[in-house]
Design an enzyme around this catalytic site. Structure first.
Site, PDB file in Angstrom:
ATOM      1  N   SER A  66      -1.236   2.775   2.351  1.00 43.97           N
ATOM      2  CA  SER A  66      -0.762   1.501   1.883  1.00 43.97           C
ATOM      3  C   SER A  66      -1.032   1.270   0.387  1.00 43.97           C
ATOM      4  CB  SER A  66      -1.387   0.364   2.685  1.00 43.97           C
ATOM      5  OG  SER A  66      -2.775   0.462   2.643  1.00 43.97           O
ATOM      6  N   LYS A 104      -5.735  -2.871  -6.241  1.00 47.03           N
ATOM      7  CA  LYS A 104      -4.836  -3.100  -5.106  1.00 47.03           C
ATOM      8  C   LYS A 104      -4.906  -4.570  -4.723  1.00 47.03           C
ATOM      9  CE  LYS A 104      -4.036  -1.174  -0.478  1.00 47.03           C
ATOM     10  NZ  LYS A 104      -4.519  -0.188   0.497  1.00 47.03           N
ATOM     11  N   SER A 139      -5.037   5.422   3.591  1.00 45.36           N
ATOM     12  CA  SER A 139      -4.280   4.683   2.579  1.00 45.36           C
ATOM     13  C   SER A 139      -4.634   4.924   1.134  1.00 45.36           C
ATOM     14  CB  SER A 139      -4.381   3.181   2.864  1.00 45.36           C
ATOM     15  OG  SER A 139      -3.747   2.902   4.099  1.00 45.36           O
TER      16      SER A 139
END
Lengths: 517, 475, 92
Positions: free
Chosen positions: A170, A95, A194
């Site tokens: 996210s 990420k 997330s």
């Protein structure tokens, strides 16, 4: 930890070389490499080429050159007959809020578009040292603020299960990449859900470890007392292998103690006598399909020897308010440093503009709307006159919620509830309504408030063909038990189908896509 | 003091920041050494780079506890770091990690010479910011200092004159230097004082409105600033003009305090607990072991020197002003009967050679304390009389050599009785007038005869014995 | 709910400057969020201010030097710099 140490999983199909109903990817990929059915370089090229062609926008950056360098290194070691580390040569994504030295790390924000860290996040470093095959940085909501991956400055990521659907957020890019076969596993981060929510929307296993199990050093902070890094993978085994590699104590992070025991070693343990609490408040607002799927999961686990019973954590329903007040407060402070002086975005200077005005412009132009919202709310709840009514109160309630969860976990080994109350929603649906956006996190924030481990695993599919996720919350450092439950569930049930856009990749003549790799 | 002192009273409290003499910064392993090239003592942590995390330096906690113990504070077993949020280019994280709600030390005091106690409300630990260098329109920023550990010592408003303020700071500096916890030098910036000052009519118990004076770079400027500000506030009160609570700086050239423009209203610092750091937990055992490391403090030495050794207070103050001098004195005087002589010789002939305060603080005279003690022992045992000993000391200070070099064998070996008797008889023969005077009752005349005996024996005659024989012969 | 002075003070503390249009919509957002968070007020809670975490000792580091970054690495990401310093403009 070496491949040979890992327990063989139960299906006879695996040893016969036939596609297993299990969705493991790490062991099969390493087997391919060791049996020289393809080289690591061929593997890397296959994934990179698929990622380049993919319309999902899961990656914001592909690190082809570095990936091929790593692949070559791995191939040399294989040629010499050296033993491979557990994640060596396995293609993966990070990420884009995890610091990678020399590689841009943007948090998908205009503010950090040009930022190149000068050091590695510890969790990444642990994988880098194993020659993990980093393919690139994955898309995310800006500064990890959001539940749809739509606030990214690089545009939205699409859910592989429905091209007009969000992948969740996210860690949306991390989820989409793994679900569509553009990475074998990825690392995401979870502040209020997330990892788990996108894992649920994309049919993956995603685990938010116990707060303090994985080092946060190098994770670009959203909310310091909530953030954790965790694996997102296609199966419980894969998630366990990755977790074991990254859950190590780190002298650079005083809040990190590492995980006390191996998750992989717990896989296969009998479920006899395991007590699962079905968390009543967690089902509030859930669609019927979701509710049914999760309750059916309970039945499957019961058949394997677990004991289930309803339980209650009344403060769960206030979790969102508690979370948002505290997380926004911490975030508003953590994001204060972005002023364009030492790094990050700054606009061209104006005549007679002092530093304060320039900083105002940099932040106003560099941050997106959701980020600004949360900074304002966070600043507000910390400000004089409001601190007691909001921040202090939320802190006290956080302690109470934690206490309630821990009490419940005295009677049960873990708690079961849905990961999300709906399946993946359409793009653009969570519009500009701030409060509605918050409610997507209803089921997930409690575990972050309490610092307890929580896992999402796929437990069904809606009529529209969208994955449904079940969530388990465990005791502190209870990740091995949670992953074992998910693994056992996999043994006893048919897997969620692959998404139609699962990438076709050929390496050394092996059709990876067909093998689910 | 001043003529207003009868009508008005000045009330002040001090907030002092001291840089700690640790090797590394408070939250990372970068060097705290002064004077490196800009931005060369920096790392992701002290630069506040995204993703970095602080980790508290153990020595900082130890030093803070030492400072607290030395000022009679209660050491809090639980204390905690907080974030103080504000935006300024020298603050990389846009917050300073400090201790707001739960400081590490509380409720101590420092006693002044006049017996008054200045109470210390709290001592807490925090990090320093970087340095801004203004050059025309640009500002250049150096983050070397960012993250250097500080303790902040806050007093109650117990100070009643600029001189008391000066004395308080000097005592604090002395204590900090004794502990080795901080250099405490105002000129170098390792000690910074802010003064909160107000005035009120004598006899009033309520406090007047206060102003804060910052950025004074020396004690004398601090005293001047306080004097000026006191007069300014009094003259405003006399005119019935209310005093504005504001932040001031002291303009050295103009000799007045002036408002620091640009400090728009009180900043709302939005303090909240630092989530990246666990609380600072100490046990009684931890505190006990830190207490073991406490050296004898100035006030303890003061007691001991004045009461046990009967050294006059003013001399004692000079000896204890610097730990290095006190320790030198103690080593030199060790085992001696006449400790006072050691004191006198240090404050006299040795200090004469070490004129500046800086040199006194380092205290490295040419003669080592052991060498001094050696000479003092010979003096005490009567082997060398006072005057020659003093001369030898000067020679030792000139050369750094031990006294043995300057004493002849002859001088050291005791005078035989016969030689002494002969010398006495000679003296009487050589000074008949003095002998007569003595016989006639002028006892003082003995001195002249004694002097003669000393000269003829080159100072080797033990004074008491010589006197005895002279008196015998003069009967 | 928030008076204009409070609102502009909030923006100043948050170090954000907004366009008129942004101000309008974000202000509405903030008020909705605050109303949402105000639900916390419905609850009573135990008055334990101190962090009663399970940690019995703090994690401290020894006072030992570790290598610092080289000057050019420290300055690497700075948008404005000269050889050794970060640069910004004075106040006007």
């Amino acid at each position: 930890m070496y491949m040979m140490d890992l327990p063989l999983y139960g299906t006879k199909n695996a040893s016969a070389g036939l596609p297993s109903h299990k969705k493991d990817r790490i062991l099969p990929l390493q087997r391919l490499l060791l049996q020289k059915e393809c080289s690591c370089r061929e593997l890397a090229k296959a994934y990179l080429s698929a990622a380049e062609k993919s319309p999902l926008n899961a990656y914001v950056l592909l690190t082809a050159e570095k990936a091929l360098e790593t692949a070559d290194r791995v191939d040399q070691r294989i040629a010499k007959g050296e033993t491979l580390a557990s994640l060596e040569g396995i293609p993966m994504a990070l990420k884009d809020n995890l610091s990678t030295e020399g590689i841009p790390t943007t948090c998908c924000s205009k503010m950090l578009k040009e930022y190149i860290p000068v050091y590695d996040a510890t969790a990444w470093k642990l994988l880098k040292e194993q020659n993990a095959l980093l393919l690139g940085k994955a898309n995310m909501d800006e500064f990890a603020m959001g539940s749809t991956c739509e606030t990214s400055c690089f545009g939205s990521t699409l859910n592989p299960y429905g091209k007009d659907r969000v992948p969740g957020g996210s860690s949306g890019g991390s989820a989409a990449a793994v679900a569509s076969g553009l990475a074998a596993y990825s690392l995401g981060t979870d502040t209020g859900g997330s990892i788990r929510q996108p894992a649920s929307f994309c049919g993956l296993v995603g685990i938010k470890p116990t707060y303090g199990a994985v080092s946060r050093y190098g994770l670009i902070a959203h909310a310091s007392s909530f953030d954790q890094i965790g694996p997102m993978a296609a199966s419980a085994m894969d998630a366990a292998i990755v977790l074991d590699s990254i859950a190590k104590p780190d002298p650079m992070d005083p809040t990190c103690t590492g995980a006390p025991s191996s998750a992989v070693k717990a896989l296969g343990t009998s479920l006899k006598g395991i007590r699962i609490g079905i968390l009543r408040e967690g089902f509030q607002g859930s669609r019927q399909e979701i509710r049914d799927a999760v309750l059916k999961t309970a039945k499957v686990l019961e058949r394997m020897g677990a004991h289930t019973e309803e339980c209650s954590v009344p403060l769960l329903t206030e979790g969102l308010q508690i979370y948002y007040v505290l997380a926004c407060a911490e975030a508003s402070s953590n994001l204060g440093r972005y002023d364009g002086i030492r790094y990050g975005y700054t606009p061209a200077p104006k005549e007679e503009e002092g530093w304060r005005e320039r900083i105002l412009r940099a932040r106003s132009e560099g941050f997106g709307r959701e980020v600004k919202r949360r900074i304002l709310l966070g600043t507000f709840v910390l400000s004089a006159g409001y601190y007691d009514a909001f921040y202090r109160k939320a802190q006290a309630l956080r302690r109470s919620l934690t206490q309630q969860l821990k009490s419940a976990l005295e009677s049960f080994d873990c708690l079961l509830l849905p990961t999300t109350s709906t399946a993946a929603f359409p793009l653009g649906m969570l519009g500009s309504d701030a409060v509605e956006n918050f409610e997507a996190d209803f089921c997930t924030v409690a575990a972050n408030c309490a610092g307890l481990p929580a896992l999402s695993f796929p437990c069904g599919i809606t009529l529209e063909g969208l994955p449904i996720g079940a969530q388990l919350i465990g005791k502190a450092f209870g990740e091995p038990l949670l992953l074992n439950l998910a693994w056992q569930y996999e043994e006893a049930s048919s897997p969620v189908p692959m998404p139609p856009v699962f990438a076709e990749k050929t390496a050394g003549g092996v059709s990876l896509g067909k093998l689910g790799l | 003091m001043e003529n207003w002192a009868c009508e008005y009273e000045m009330v002040a409290g001090l907030e002092t920041h001291a840089e700690l003499s640790t090797a590394t910064k408070i939250f990372c392993g970068c060097s705290t050494a002064f004077g490196g090239a800009p931005n060369t003592h920096c790392c992701p942590v002290c630069m506040g780079m995204p993703g970095s995390l602080p980790k508290l330096n153990q020595k900082v906690v130890e030093f803070a506890v030492l400072a607290g113990l030395a000022t009679h504070c209660r050491i809090n077993l639980y204390s905690r770091m907080d974030r103080k949020n504000y935006c300024y280019p020298d603050l990389p994280k846009a917050y300073q990690i400090t201790q707001f709600e739960h400081p590490i030390c509380e409720n101590g005091w420092i006693r002044l010479q006049n017996g008054r106690k200045i109470r210390i409300r709290r001592i807490h630990i925090e990090e320093d910011a970087g340095k801004l260098l203004h050059e025309g329109e640009s500002i250049r920023i150096d983050y070397n200092r960012c993250g250097v550990p500080l303790i902040e010592i806050v007093t109650e408003p117990d100070i009643r004159s600029p001189e008391e303020a000066r004395e308080y700071v000097e005592e604090l500096q002395k204590i900090l230097r004794y502990l080795g916890v901080s250099d405490g030098r105002m000129q170098e910036g390792s000690l910074r004082c802010d003064v909160n000052l107000s005035v009120r009519r004598q006899g009033e118990t309520d406090f007047g409105e206060r102003t804060e004076i910052k950025n004074m770079n020396s004690l004398s400027n601090m005293v001047k600033a306080m004097e000026y500000e006191t007069r300014r506030q009094i003259s405003l009160l006399e005119k019935d003009t209310p005093i504005l609570r504001e932040t001031l700086r002291y303009n050295v050239e103009k000799g007045k305090t002036e408002s620091m423009r640009g400090k728009e209203g009180a900043d709302d610092y939005r303090y909240f607990p630092e989530p990246d750091l666990p609380p600072v937990i100490l046990t009684e055992k931890d505190i006990a072991s830190i207490r073991q490391a406490l050296p004898e403090l100035p006030e303890e030495k003061y007691q001991r020197y004045t009461e046990k050794y009967h050294i006059p207070p003013s001399d004692t103050r000079l000896l204890i002003k610097y730990r290095s001098v006190a320790e030198y004195f103690e080593k030199a005087a060790h085992g001696l009967q006449n400790v006072k002589t050691a004191a006198n010789w240090i404050l006299g002939p040795i200090f004469a050679r070490i004129p500046t305060e800086a040199e006194k603080e380092r205290f490295a005279p040419a003669v080592s304390p052991i060498q001094l003690r050696e000479l003092l022992q010979l003096l005490e045992s009567g082997k060398i009389p006072l005057q020659p000993a003093k001369q030898i000391l000067e020679k030792m200070l000139d050369t750094g050599e031990s006294c043995g070099r300057f004493i002849t064998k002859e001088q050291l070996s005791p005078l035989s009785e016969d030689v002494l008797r002969e010398a006495c008889q000679d003296a009487i023969r050589q000074l008949p007038q003095a002998a007569e005077d003595y016989k006639n009752g002028k006892t003082k005349a003995l001195k002249a005869l004694l002097g003669m005996v000393m000269r003829s024996t080159k100072g080797r005659a033990p004074a008491k014995d010589a006197e005895k024989y002279l008196m015998q012969y003069l009967e | 709910m928030l008076i204009p002075e409070e609102w502009s003070r909030l923006l100043s503390l948050a170090n954000l400057s907004l366009s008129e249009e942004e101000k309008l919509s974000l202000r509405a957002d903030l008020e909705a969020m605050v109303a949402f968070a105000e639900k916390l007020g419905d609850f009573s809670y135990p008055e334990t201010e101190k962090d009663t975490s399970t940690q019995s000792s703090s994690e401290l580091r020894p006072d030992i030097l570790a290598p610092s970054l080289k000057q050019e690495v420290v300055l690497q990401n700075a948008p404005e710099k000269d050889e050794a310093f970060f640069l910004t403009r004075g106040k006007f």
